[in-house]
Scaffold this active site. Structure first.
Site, short mmCIF file in Angstrom:
data_model
loop_
_atom_site.label_atom_id
_atom_site.label_comp_id
_atom_site.label_asym_id
_atom_site.label_seq_id
_atom_site.Cartn_x
_atom_site.Cartn_y
_atom_site.Cartn_z
CB CYS A 37 -11.45 -18.26 8.27
SG CYS A 37 -13.07 -17.74 8.84
CG LEU A 38 -12.97 -22.45 12.79
CD1 LEU A 38 -13.65 -22.34 14.14
CD2 LEU A 38 -12.37 -23.84 12.59
CG HIS A 94 -15.46 -13.40 11.33
ND1 HIS A 94 -15.90 -13.90 10.13
CD2 HIS A 94 -14.43 -14.20 11.71
CE1 HIS A 94 -15.16 -14.95 9.79
NE2 HIS A 94 -14.25 -15.15 10.73
N GLY A 140 -10.46 -18.93 17.44
CA GLY A 140 -11.43 -17.88 17.67
C GLY A 140 -12.71 -18.18 16.92
CD GLN A 193 -16.31 -17.53 12.28
OE1 GLN A 193 -15.82 -17.10 13.32
NE2 GLN A 193 -15.63 -18.33 11.47
CG HIS A 226 -9.70 -13.96 11.75
ND1 HIS A 226 -9.12 -14.53 10.62
CD2 HIS A 226 -10.90 -14.56 11.89
CE1 HIS A 226 -9.96 -15.42 10.12
NE2 HIS A 226 -11.05 -15.46 10.86
CD GLU A 227 -12.42 -14.92 15.41
OE1 GLU A 227 -13.58 -14.89 14.93
OE2 GLU A 227 -11.58 -15.78 15.06
ZN ZN Z 1 -12.78 -16.55 10.73
#
Ligand code: ZN
Length: 165
Positions: A88-89, A134, A46, A51, A130-131
């Site tokens: 997480c990226l 963000h 995701g 991000q 999670h997204e």
């Molecule tokens: Zn993330």
């Protein structure tokens, strides 16, 4: 479509609540395409617009071979919970057991401004939560208990990428 640089922990955009999308135009469709390409290139399950430095309520997901996106999401969470590893990226290399709702019903819009509903459990439910976090400036490490959160912060401070411009 260009693949964007993913913003890392420490970048203020990750802590800024994102604004709702009001205009469903070509620019928004380009944002969804860029998010999708950047997510798949990473690869990640995701990616949320903040991000890549865009403070709008948009995210993409890639779970069980299904690629999709959601705009202006609103979540209805199940009472039963799941435990599982999450990463997480924007926090490369970190993963911690994170408690989430087992199932989610997410309502929102697609890039054409049409209403959509995403119903998911397990990984899809985890990803959607999670997204959406963000978009509120919340990171998964905020969901950890204080001991795990402290360990995560220590790991971040020691990470090679932390504090790099
Ligand atoms: Zn993330």
């Amino acid at each position: 479509m260009p693949v964007h640089t993913i913003r890392l922990f420490g970048d203020p955009v990750l802590r800024t609540p994102a604004a709702p999308v009001e205009t469903f135009d070509k620019e928004l469709r380009k944002l969804v395409a860029d998010l999708t390409d950047t997510m798949m290139g990473a690869p990640g399950v995701g990616l949320a617009a903040p991000q890549i430095g865009v403070s709008l309520r948009v995210f993409t997901y890639w779970v069980d071979d299904v690629v999709g996106h959601l705009i202006n999401p609103s979540l209805d969470l199940s009472e039963d919970l799941q435990d599982g590893e999450e990463g997480c990226l924007s926090l490369p290399g970190l993963s911690y057991d994170t408690r989430r709702a087992q199932r989610v019903v997410a309502t929102g819009m697609n890039m054409h401004g049409e209403p959509v509903v995403i119903e998911g459990s397990d990984l899809l439910a985890r990803c959607v939560q999670h997204e959406t976090d963000h978009l509120d400036g919340v990171l998964f490490i905020d969901r950890l208990d204080p001991v795990a959160c402290k360990a995560a912060m220590r790991e971040i401070r020691e990470a090679e990428w932390f504090g790099q411009p």
